[in-house]
Design an enzyme around this catalytic site. Structure first.
Site, PDB file in Angstrom:
ATOM      1  N   HIS A 182       0.663  -1.232  -0.010  1.00 10.69           N
ATOM      2  CA  HIS A 182       0.041  -0.063  -0.060  1.00 10.69           C
ATOM      3  C   HIS A 182       0.841   1.173  -0.055  1.00 10.69           C
ATOM      4  O   HIS A 182       0.666   2.115  -0.749  1.00 10.69           O
ATOM      5  CB  HIS A 182      -0.743  -0.171   1.167  1.00 10.69           C
ATOM      6  N   GLU A 183       1.799   1.439   0.865  1.00  5.71           N
ATOM      7  CA  GLU A 183       2.801   2.506   0.881  1.00  5.71           C
ATOM      8  C   GLU A 183       3.481   2.797  -0.329  1.00  5.71           C
ATOM      9  O   GLU A 183       3.750   3.855  -0.726  1.00  5.71           O
ATOM     10  CB  GLU A 183       3.489   2.505   2.161  1.00  5.71           C
ATOM     11  N   HIS A 186       1.650   4.592  -2.771  1.00  4.35           N
ATOM     12  CA  HIS A 186       1.844   5.973  -2.541  1.00  4.35           C
ATOM     13  C   HIS A 186       3.055   6.364  -3.509  1.00  4.35           C
ATOM     14  O   HIS A 186       2.964   7.605  -3.994  1.00  4.35           O
ATOM     15  CB  HIS A 186       1.925   6.155  -1.449  1.00  4.35           C
TER      16      HIS A 186
END
Length: 268
Positions: A182-183, A186
């Site tokens: 997920h990170e 980003h």
């Protein structure tokens, strides 16, 4: 990176990235319009293998104090490659740096920490591993921005909890390596699927259905934006459903990641 605050242990998936600021919305609106114009050609800029620097922050050389062994870091690398390779993105370990500093391990004074530790160029990924992070988050990460001096480099990277690394223990709601996926999403320019809630333009990706803020934790099918096409993207890596639900990026997100790479990170 966000300001320091009292760290809290995360027991379920949560991300520390805030909603987009007004200036970020302006930048993304322009990028979104340009990508709409390029839909027929499906621009998908090639991304070379990304170098990863693991920055282990610990208060001692004990596992319970944040000292992470090489085999656990390799498992996290495997999770990243398993989820990004199908989208034309590969990672390789460049170096592991271990630093004993209780303040940094606890997620405090992170701006100074990053200015001292970050390695590589703007196209290299630094992943900082902490015992705790601000506000109970499992992770937080910068998005690509125009390079503007050393500060852009110094503060670029992802921070995740050591407890989110994929281990062999029974699933705790976090220890499957998906917080890192997920990170890193980003880091490649993706926003949460619930960005802007049910309001247009959402997360600026056409093929991720709108999702209200905040979504629930379970994996059950839902539609939190009635009247808009599609159910909530509960299986998307950029949602806030439990990490055990997360299995996919969309084609639109893939194109966004490649284009963001070409504009902001390639050759920098």
């Amino acid at each position: 990176m966000p300001p320091n605050a009292t760290p809290v242990n995360a027991t379920v998936f949560a991300c520390g990235n805030p909603p987009m600021a007004a200036e970020e919305h302006a930048v993304m609106a322009r990028a979104f319009a340009e990508e709409r114009m390029m839909k027929n050609t499906q621009v998908n800029a090639e991304i070379p293998t990304v170098n990863v620097y693991f920055q282990v922050l610990a208060s001692s050389e004990k596992p319970e104090d944040g000292w992470v062994a090489d085999d656990l870091l390799q498992k996290q690398m495997d999770v990243l490659n398993d989820n990004f390779n199908k989208h034309g993105i590969k990672f390789q370990l460049a170096k592991t740096i271990r630093t004993i500093n209780e303040t940094w391990a606890r997620g405090q004074d992170i701006n100074f920490m990053a200015s001292q530790l970050r390695m590589g160029s703007y196209s290299d990924l630094n992943i900082y591993l902490h015992l705790n992070l601000t506000g109970g988050a499992a992770g937080v990460c910068t998005i690509p921005v125009p390079v503007n001096g050393a500060g852009t480099y110094n503060f670029d990277g992802c921070q995740i909890l050591t407890s989110s690394l994929p281990d062999d223990a029974p699933y705790t709601g976090l220890n499957d390596g998906k917080a890192g996926v997920h990170e890193v999403g980003h880091w490649f320019g993706l926003f949460h699927t619930f960005e802007n809630g049910c309001n247009s333009p959402g997360d600026y990706v056409d093929d991720t259905p709108s999702e209200a803020l905040p979504p629930g934790r379970g994996c059950e099918i839902r539609n939190s934006c009635p009247g808009q096409p599609g159910n909530d993207p509960i299986h998307n890596h950029m949602s806030y459903t439990g990490s055990d639900c997360h299995t996919e990026f969309t084609l639109g997100q893939q194109i966004r990641m490649h284009n963001q790479w070409a504009v902001y990170r390639a050759g920098r």
